[in-house]
Design a protein around this motif. Structure first.
Motif, PDB file in Angstrom:
ATOM      1  N   GLU A  11      -3.863  15.744  47.244  1.00  0.00           N
ATOM      2  CA  GLU A  11      -2.478  15.354  47.505  1.00  0.00           C
ATOM      3  C   GLU A  11      -1.640  16.572  47.876  1.00  0.00           C
ATOM      4  O   GLU A  11      -0.806  16.507  48.777  1.00  0.00           O
ATOM      5  CB  GLU A  11      -1.868  14.653  46.283  1.00  0.00           C
ATOM      6  N   LYS A  15       0.686  17.812  51.636  1.00  0.00           N
ATOM      7  CA  LYS A  15       2.124  18.102  51.655  1.00  0.00           C
ATOM      8  C   LYS A  15       2.370  19.422  52.375  1.00  0.00           C
ATOM      9  O   LYS A  15       1.667  20.406  52.148  1.00  0.00           O
ATOM     10  CB  LYS A  15       2.657  18.162  50.213  1.00  0.00           C
ATOM     11  N   SER A  92       6.400  12.004  51.565  1.00  0.00           N
ATOM     12  CA  SER A  92       5.249  12.373  50.737  1.00  0.00           C
ATOM     13  C   SER A  92       4.402  13.469  51.385  1.00  0.00           C
ATOM     14  O   SER A  92       3.608  14.117  50.710  1.00  0.00           O
ATOM     15  CB  SER A  92       4.383  11.152  50.434  1.00  0.00           C
ATOM     16  N   THR A  93       4.581  13.689  52.701  1.00  0.00           N
ATOM     17  CA  THR A  93       3.810  14.725  53.387  1.00  0.00           C
ATOM     18  C   THR A  93       4.681  15.705  54.157  1.00  0.00           C
ATOM     19  O   THR A  93       4.389  16.891  54.209  1.00  0.00           O
ATOM     20  CB  THR A  93       2.810  14.105  54.389  1.00  0.00           C
TER      21      THR A  93
END
Length: 118
Positions: A11, A15, A92-93
């Protein structure tokens, strides 16, 4: 490894790295214009070098992102400069940074957008 540690790392890799981008941009600005005196005839070259060096180093991180880099160099005269930008993205990225560096005769403002590839 702790269960879920790989997922967290994965995750984080998705990002845009704000801290790494700030370091890269600061180093590019420092490399190109530190110690220089404002020269209107050099602005295109300096902006181009800062943008290209930043893009090159960002892409060398081998992250799944497209990058947009904008550079403004302004003579230090006491006048103001206001800028704004807006983007519709996946928080989220995707992310952005703005780095401002002040030198004796000029200001430099560089904005980088890191946009995740789907």
């Amino acid at each position: 490894r702790v269960h879920g540690e790989n997922n967290l790392a994965t995750e984080m890799d998705k990002k845009f790295s704000v801290e790494e981008a700030k370091i890269i941009v600061n180093e590019a600005i420092e490399h190109v214009i530190a110690g220089q005196t404002y020269q209107a005839n050099m602005l295109d070259q300096w902006c181009g070098e800062i943008v290209q060096e930043s893009l090159k180093r960002l892409s060398e991180m081998n992250q799944p992102f497209k990058y947009v880099v904008n550079c403004i160099i302004m003579q230090q005269t006491g006048s103001g400069l206001n800028t704004a930008c807006s983007c519709y993205w996946d928080s989220s990225t995707d992310d952005s940074i703005t780095v401002r560096r002040d030198f004796k005769t000029m200001h430099c403002v560089v904005t980088v957008f890191g946009l995740g590839l789907a």
